[in-house]
Every structure is written in structure tokens, then in C-alpha cells.
Design a protein around this motif. Structure first.
Motif, mmCIF file in Angstrom:
data_model
loop_
_atom_site.group_PDB
_atom_site.id
_atom_site.type_symbol
_atom_site.label_atom_id
_atom_site.label_comp_id
_atom_site.label_asym_id
_atom_site.label_seq_id
_atom_site.Cartn_x
_atom_site.Cartn_y
_atom_site.Cartn_z
ATOM 1 N N SER A 329 0.826 -1.206 0.000
ATOM 2 C CA SER A 329 0.000 0.000 0.000
ATOM 3 C C SER A 329 0.861 1.257 0.000
ATOM 4 O O SER A 329 0.521 2.267 -0.622
ATOM 5 C CB SER A 329 -0.928 0.004 1.219
ATOM 6 O OG SER A 329 -1.817 -1.098 1.183
ATOM 7 N N LYS A 330 1.995 1.189 0.687
ATOM 8 C CA LYS A 330 2.935 2.316 0.705
ATOM 9 C C LYS A 330 3.453 2.589 -0.708
ATOM 10 O O LYS A 330 3.544 3.749 -1.129
ATOM 11 C CB LYS A 330 4.091 1.975 1.651
ATOM 12 C CG LYS A 330 5.159 3.061 1.814
ATOM 13 C CD LYS A 330 6.277 2.534 2.708
ATOM 14 C CE LYS A 330 7.383 3.549 2.913
ATOM 15 N NZ LYS A 330 7.013 4.568 3.912
ATOM 16 N N ILE A 331 3.777 1.538 -1.441
ATOM 17 C CA ILE A 331 4.209 1.707 -2.829
ATOM 18 C C ILE A 331 3.130 2.420 -3.632
ATOM 19 O O ILE A 331 3.418 3.348 -4.399
ATOM 20 C CB ILE A 331 4.546 0.336 -3.461
ATOM 21 C CG1 ILE A 331 5.790 -0.263 -2.803
ATOM 22 C CG2 ILE A 331 4.744 0.474 -4.973
ATOM 23 C CD1 ILE A 331 6.067 -1.711 -3.208
ATOM 24 N N CYS A 332 1.892 2.012 -3.443
ATOM 25 C CA CYS A 332 0.784 2.647 -4.167
ATOM 26 C C CYS A 332 0.642 4.117 -3.799
ATOM 27 O O CYS A 332 0.411 4.968 -4.670
ATOM 28 C CB CYS A 332 -0.525 1.923 -3.867
ATOM 29 S SG CYS A 332 -0.627 0.271 -4.583
ATOM 30 N N SER A 333 0.785 4.435 -2.530
ATOM 31 C CA SER A 333 0.648 5.817 -2.075
ATOM 32 C C SER A 333 1.712 6.707 -2.719
ATOM 33 O O SER A 333 1.424 7.800 -3.210
ATOM 34 C CB SER A 333 0.751 5.873 -0.551
ATOM 35 O OG SER A 333 0.594 7.201 -0.076
ATOM 36 N N TYR A 334 2.947 6.238 -2.724
ATOM 37 C CA TYR A 334 4.022 7.017 -3.342
ATOM 38 C C TYR A 334 3.848 7.089 -4.860
ATOM 39 O O TYR A 334 4.143 8.122 -5.474
ATOM 40 C CB TYR A 334 5.384 6.420 -2.988
ATOM 41 C CG TYR A 334 5.892 6.831 -1.630
ATOM 42 C CD1 TYR A 334 6.900 7.771 -1.495
ATOM 43 C CD2 TYR A 334 5.355 6.285 -0.469
ATOM 44 C CE1 TYR A 334 7.373 8.151 -0.251
ATOM 45 C CE2 TYR A 334 5.815 6.656 0.785
ATOM 46 C CZ TYR A 334 6.821 7.588 0.890
ATOM 47 O OH TYR A 334 7.273 7.967 2.130
ATOM 48 N N ALA A 335 3.376 5.997 -5.457
ATOM 49 C CA ALA A 335 3.119 6.011 -6.895
ATOM 50 C C ALA A 335 2.102 7.098 -7.247
ATOM 51 O O ALA A 335 2.265 7.830 -8.236
ATOM 52 C CB ALA A 335 2.617 4.645 -7.355
ATOM 53 N N GLN A 336 1.091 7.231 -6.425
ATOM 54 C CA GLN A 336 0.075 8.263 -6.654
ATOM 55 C C GLN A 336 0.666 9.655 -6.485
ATOM 56 O O GLN A 336 0.414 10.563 -7.286
ATOM 57 C CB GLN A 336 -1.090 8.051 -5.689
ATOM 58 C CG GLN A 336 -1.883 6.783 -5.936
ATOM 59 C CD GLN A 336 -2.699 6.342 -4.743
ATOM 60 O OE1 GLN A 336 -3.163 7.167 -3.951
ATOM 61 N NE2 GLN A 336 -2.877 5.035 -4.583
ATOM 62 N N GLY A 337 1.460 9.844 -5.433
ATOM 63 C CA GLY A 337 2.061 11.155 -5.190
ATOM 64 C C GLY A 337 2.980 11.574 -6.320
ATOM 65 O O GLY A 337 2.944 12.729 -6.790
ATOM 66 N N PHE A 338 3.807 10.649 -6.810
ATOM 67 C CA PHE A 338 4.730 10.999 -7.892
ATOM 68 C C PHE A 338 4.002 11.146 -9.228
ATOM 69 O O PHE A 338 4.426 11.944 -10.073
ATOM 70 C CB PHE A 338 5.866 9.984 -7.974
ATOM 71 C CG PHE A 338 7.000 10.303 -7.041
ATOM 72 C CD1 PHE A 338 8.050 11.117 -7.444
ATOM 73 C CD2 PHE A 338 7.002 9.830 -5.732
ATOM 74 C CE1 PHE A 338 9.085 11.437 -6.573
ATOM 75 C CE2 PHE A 338 8.034 10.140 -4.854
ATOM 76 C CZ PHE A 338 9.079 10.956 -5.267
ATOM 77 N N ALA A 339 2.906 10.426 -9.430
ATOM 78 C CA ALA A 339 2.101 10.634 -10.636
ATOM 79 C C ALA A 339 1.510 12.042 -10.637
ATOM 80 O O ALA A 339 1.432 12.704 -11.684
ATOM 81 C CB ALA A 339 0.991 9.586 -10.717
ATOM 82 N N LEU A 340 1.125 12.505 -9.467
ATOM 83 C CA LEU A 340 0.593 13.864 -9.354
ATOM 84 C C LEU A 340 1.690 14.906 -9.574
ATOM 85 O O LEU A 340 1.469 15.927 -10.249
ATOM 86 C CB LEU A 340 -0.072 14.040 -7.982
ATOM 87 C CG LEU A 340 -0.847 15.340 -7.728
ATOM 88 C CD1 LEU A 340 -1.810 15.661 -8.857
ATOM 89 C CD2 LEU A 340 -1.602 15.249 -6.405
ATOM 90 N N LEU A 341 2.884 14.650 -9.042
ATOM 91 C CA LEU A 341 4.011 15.542 -9.317
ATOM 92 C C LEU A 341 4.298 15.614 -10.814
ATOM 93 O O LEU A 341 4.576 16.690 -11.361
ATOM 94 C CB LEU A 341 5.262 15.048 -8.588
ATOM 95 C CG LEU A 341 5.356 15.301 -7.087
ATOM 96 C CD1 LEU A 341 6.583 14.589 -6.520
ATOM 97 C CD2 LEU A 341 5.430 16.791 -6.775
ATOM 98 N N LYS A 342 4.237 14.480 -11.482
ATOM 99 C CA LYS A 342 4.507 14.431 -12.920
ATOM 100 C C LYS A 342 3.483 15.268 -13.690
ATOM 101 O O LYS A 342 3.837 16.032 -14.597
ATOM 102 C CB LYS A 342 4.477 12.975 -13.388
ATOM 103 C CG LYS A 342 4.925 12.767 -14.827
ATOM 104 C CD LYS A 342 4.939 11.283 -15.162
ATOM 105 C CE LYS A 342 5.419 11.049 -16.590
ATOM 106 N NZ LYS A 342 6.839 11.393 -16.761
ATOM 107 N N ALA A 343 2.203 15.138 -13.329
ATOM 108 C CA ALA A 343 1.160 15.902 -14.012
ATOM 109 C C ALA A 343 1.304 17.394 -13.749
ATOM 110 O O ALA A 343 1.146 18.222 -14.663
ATOM 111 C CB ALA A 343 -0.218 15.415 -13.552
ATOM 112 N N ALA A 344 1.609 17.766 -12.507
ATOM 113 C CA ALA A 344 1.768 19.186 -12.169
ATOM 114 C C ALA A 344 2.979 19.769 -12.883
ATOM 115 O O ALA A 344 2.942 20.911 -13.370
ATOM 116 C CB ALA A 344 1.912 19.352 -10.657
ATOM 117 N N SER A 345 4.058 18.997 -12.969
ATOM 118 C CA SER A 345 5.258 19.472 -13.639
ATOM 119 C C SER A 345 4.963 19.813 -15.092
ATOM 120 O O SER A 345 5.413 20.842 -15.617
ATOM 121 C CB SER A 345 6.355 18.410 -13.563
ATOM 122 O OG SER A 345 7.541 18.847 -14.187
#
Length: 475
Positions: A329-345
């Protein structure tokens, strides 16, 4: 002639005080100001051996600084920052630097950076993580805004930041609001991490009836594994603490109603705006909301029924499954956070360096963890990685952990034990890996009632059907 100070700091709450002590402790002279004069006097008196000087008006502070002036704002996010900038601007000159070290909303930072740039004043939005201890002994710093201003401040900022393997947890993030955005995502991931750990505790407490002291040993053992992190470490410490008044475990005398300061909500707002799913983080925020309905929950506990809390699980096996569920679940949480960083970037043209961001979080901050080295490796190997779950290390770990992960979610659903973040994470994983989702029926429904059109699997383009006149399948 009076020697000028190298930096000014405004706002002497705990974070401001500790950052001032940190900066002065690294050999810089600091002029400090607080709107309450007594607070300023008391603070300076507590540290007579450091180059700290109290100032009692904004004008006095500004006039005491070397040019170009550098002023760190450590005040409450929101209107207070705008009011302070408005008061300071007439006192400043071309190329002076303002640094907002509070938890400001990134869109506010973007707006302020634009206004101040037009006035010739350079602005940095500085994400600061690590709490009181980090501020004093080395925080994780996420600076965004004027690159020129950062380059001038880099020796100071890298000196006060946490140091991991002789590298500072500080580097330039990107323009305008990028620093505060990255700090916001840090906090969103933090919400997810904390909720997942709380759910692991909850499963062991509710299903396995393991008392806090024994759980402390389990978390301590996990902290020697791939789960090693600051939050696991402090959880183990919390669970072994005893209330001095009742002699009960400290955690058992704390009301189960959680607070928040808003950065989790901001993360969800941004995810909605950019169309990026962050279900683990969302579940964590909603779990905090629901926890505050204590009175209603007490009534519901007497009214709404659930299954009997009787299980026939092997204790050792389920503990290991909880560990696997937590890591997956931790992997999923970080995956979501970095996907959001990628979109914002991409959306804000920030050109974020995701591997470097992972390095910023290895020390000083709340989510510091051994795990972040793997994230850095993933983006070093493939800077264009679309989702962390696709990197071989994480995909193999998810495959390894999923049997235990599914067991925990299944057992808890059968027993009526709420694990919203574990569940949301598993649903995210299962949805992401599916060739086919039921969105085809959603599109048919939307076209039926609203003529919203749909795409076909066999012909390119967008289509609308007159559903009432379509022939029916022959039964």
C-alpha cells in the motif's frame, strides 16, 4: 559603523525559533523580529552565544541587513503572509529576496512570485519539513521560485539542511510555486503513510488482540527491514509508552479523533484539477474527517450491526500479511504522489526532477525512509517513468506482497474492521493493472441520458446513439 546581518527572520513560533538557531549555529548572523516584542527579547536572551539580534520594527529589521537583503518569513500561511509582504514591499529594493518558509498554498506562492517579480523583488517558496527537531537540527528543504535567488542562498540553505551520505537534503525544485507544491505532495504522502501504519496497528489490535507493547516489538522489527522509516520508528516508540496517570498504554488514553492543517485536502484538490487518481491519500484524508464524528460513531456503534469479530487466522501468518499489505500500500501511495508531481510538472512547466525530489526526502522530513533510495533509482533509470508501480523493483514487490495484502483486506471485510487506505490501495493496484474496466457502461449511460458521445473500440472518432431506437439483443 554597525555590522549588517546576513539574513533576517520574521516569526518566532517554534519553527521560526529553531530555524533561527540552526542558521546562527552554522555561523550566519541573524536579525529576528516578532510582532510581540517580549517574544523577541526572550528568544535572543536564550541564546547569548549566537549571532542573533532582536529587531522591533520591520523598518529596523530591513535596515539592519546586508544588501541584497534576505528575509525568511516564518508566519502562518494565508492572509498573514500577504499582509507581511504588503508591509515589507515599500521597505525593500531591487533584487532583495523574500523567502516564505511556511506551509503556503502553492497557488498563493505562484501569485506572490509574479507580483513581487514585477516589483523587482525575488521570491522563494521554501517547503520545510521535519517539525521542530528538523528545523533545529536539519530539515528537508524544498526551495522553489527565483533560480537566481536560490543560487545566492544555496550555501546557507544547504548548510542548515539535513545531511545524508554527505549530501544536503536541499536542492532547487523549480520556478514559482514548485517548492511549496512538492512540500504539499510530501504532506499528502505523509497522510497516506500515517493512515496505513494506523490501519496496520488497528488490524493487529482489533483482529489479533495484540496489546500495544507487543505491537511495539513488531514495528521495531519491521523498522529493521524494507519498511525502515521515521514513522515506523516513532510508532514503535509510541506503542511502548505508558500513561503516567492511569498506567495504561499511552495510545489507549488518546481520543480517536484526528486533526489536520489542510495540506492533505490541497493535495486532493490538485489531483481533481489535474485528473490524477490518488485514492490512498484521499482515503487517508477522509479517514481523518470520519474520526472527528466521535459522538455520531458512538451512537452508530449501538445502532448499526456488523459481523462477529471472531477469526481463525494463524497469528504469525496474519502479522506477516499485515506487513506485506503495509509495504504494498505504501508503494501505491508514493506512486500516486509521484504521478501527481509528474502531471503538475507538465501542467505548470516546472520540469521537476523526480529522482532528486526523492533524495530531498531521505533525511530531515517526516516521510524519510530507506524506501526513497529505490524511488531515486527508479527515476534515475527512467526519468520518464509513468508510474512507480511499473519499475521492476516495485512491480516485483507488489507481486510478492499481494497474497498477504489480499488476505488482510479480505479478513477485515469479513470481520467488519475498517481499513480504508489498505482497501483503496488494493483497488488502485487492481484497477491500474486491468485491460478492461467498466467505464464502457458509464459512457453508454452518459450518452443515453445526456448525449455525451462515446468512442468505439473498432472505429476512430466520437459517436452518439439514439438508444431508444437501437435494436435489442435477441434473447
Amino acid at each position: 559603523m554597525e555590522n549588517k546581518h546576513q539574513i533576517g527572520l520574521i516569526g518566532l513560533a517554534v519553527m521560526g525559533e529553531n530555524l533561527a538557531l540552526n542558521i546562527a549555529g552554522k555561523g550566519y548572523s541573524v536579525a529576528v523580529y516578532n510582532r510581540t516584542p517580549d517574544k523577541t527579547r526572550q528568544f535572543v536572551a536564550k541564546a547569548p552565544g549566537l549571532a542573533l539580534a532582536g529587531k522591533f520594527s520591520l523598518a529596523e529589521l530591513v535596515s539592519s541587513l546586508e544588501k541584497p537583503r534576505r528575509i525568511l518569513l516564518m508566519v502562518k500561511a494565508g492572509q498573514a503572509v500577504d499582509e507581511l509582504i504588503e508591509a515589507l514591499t515599500p521597505l525593500l529594493e531591487q533584487d532583495d529576496i523574500l523567502i516564505d518558509g511556511g506551509n503556503s498554498y502553492y497557488q498563493d506562492t505562484r501569485r506572490r512570485a509574479g507580483v513581487l517579480s514585477a516589483a523587482g523583488i525575488r521570491y522563494l517558496g521554501l517547503g520545510v519539513s521535519g517539525g521542530e527537531d528538523g528545523a533545529l537540527n536539519g530539515p528537508s528543504l524544498m526551495p522553489g521560485g527565483s533560480r537566481e535567488a536560490y543560487d545566492e542562498l544555496a550555501p546557507l540553505l544547504t548548510a542548515i539542511a539535513a545531511q545524508i551520505a554527505d549530501k544536503p537534503c536541499c536542492s532547487y525544485v523549480g520556478p514559482d510555486g514548485a517548492g511549496h507544491y512538492v512540500k504539499m505532495i510530501h504532506n499528502g504522502i505523509e497522510y497516506g503513510d500515517m493512515q496505513l501504519i494506523a490501519e496496520a496497528y488497528h488490524v493487529m489490535q482489533q483482529v489479533l488482540k495484540i496489546p500495544p507493547a507487543e505491537q511495539s516489538s513488531i514495528f521495531s522489527a519491521w523498522n529493521q527491514s524494507h519498511l525502515k522509516s521515521y514513522l515506523i520508528e516513532i510508532t514503535a516508540d509510541i506503542l511502548q509508552r505508558q500513561d503516567s496517570q492511569t498506567k495504561l498504554p499511552m495510545v489507549d488514553v488518546i481520543l480517536d479523533s484526528a486533526g489536520q492543517k489542510g495540506t492533505g485536502k490541497w493535495t486532493i484538490h490538485s489531483a481533481l484539477e489535474l485528473g490524477i487518481p490518488v485514492p490512498t491519500i484521499t482515503a487517508a484524508v477522509y479517514a481523518r474527517f470520519l474520526s472527528t464524528f466521535k459522538t455520531e460513531r458512538l451512537t452508530a456503534a449501538q445502532t448499526l450491526t456488523g459481523p462477529s469479530l471472531i477469526h481463525d487466522q494463524d497469528v504469525s501468518d496474519l502479522i506477516n500479511s499485515v506487513r506485506d499489505a503495509l509495504y504494498a500500500s505504501k508503494i501505491c501511495s508514493y506512486a500516486q504522489g509521484f504521478a501527481l508531481l509528474k502531471a503538475a510538472s507538465a501542467n505548470y512547466r516546472w520540469n521537476l526532477k523526480f529522482g532528486d525530489i526523492a533524495l530531498l526526502w531521505r533525511g530531515g522530513c517526516i516521510i524519510r525512509a530507506q524506501f526513497l533510495d529505490k524511488i531515486h533509482a527508479a527515476f534515475t533509470h527512467n526519468p520518464h517513468l509513468t508510474n512507480l508501480m511499473l519499475y521492476p523493483y516495485f512491480s516485483s514487490e507488489l507481486a510478492r506482497a499481494q497474497q498477504g495484502w489480499r488476505k488482510v483486506v479480505g479478513v477485515c471485510k469479513q470481520l467488519g474492521v475498517a481499513i480504508p487506505a489498505f482497501s483503496a490501495s488494493l483497488d488502485y493496484y487492481d484497477s491500474y493493472r486491468q485491460n478492461t474496466l467498466p467505464a464502457n457502461l458509464l459512457q453508454a449511460q452518459r450518452d443515453y441520458f445526456g448525449a455525451h458521445t462515446y468512442e468505439r473500440i473498432d472505429i476512430p472518432g466520437f459517436f452518439h446513439s439514439d438508444w431508444t431506437n437501437l435494436p435489442k439483443l435477441i434473447k
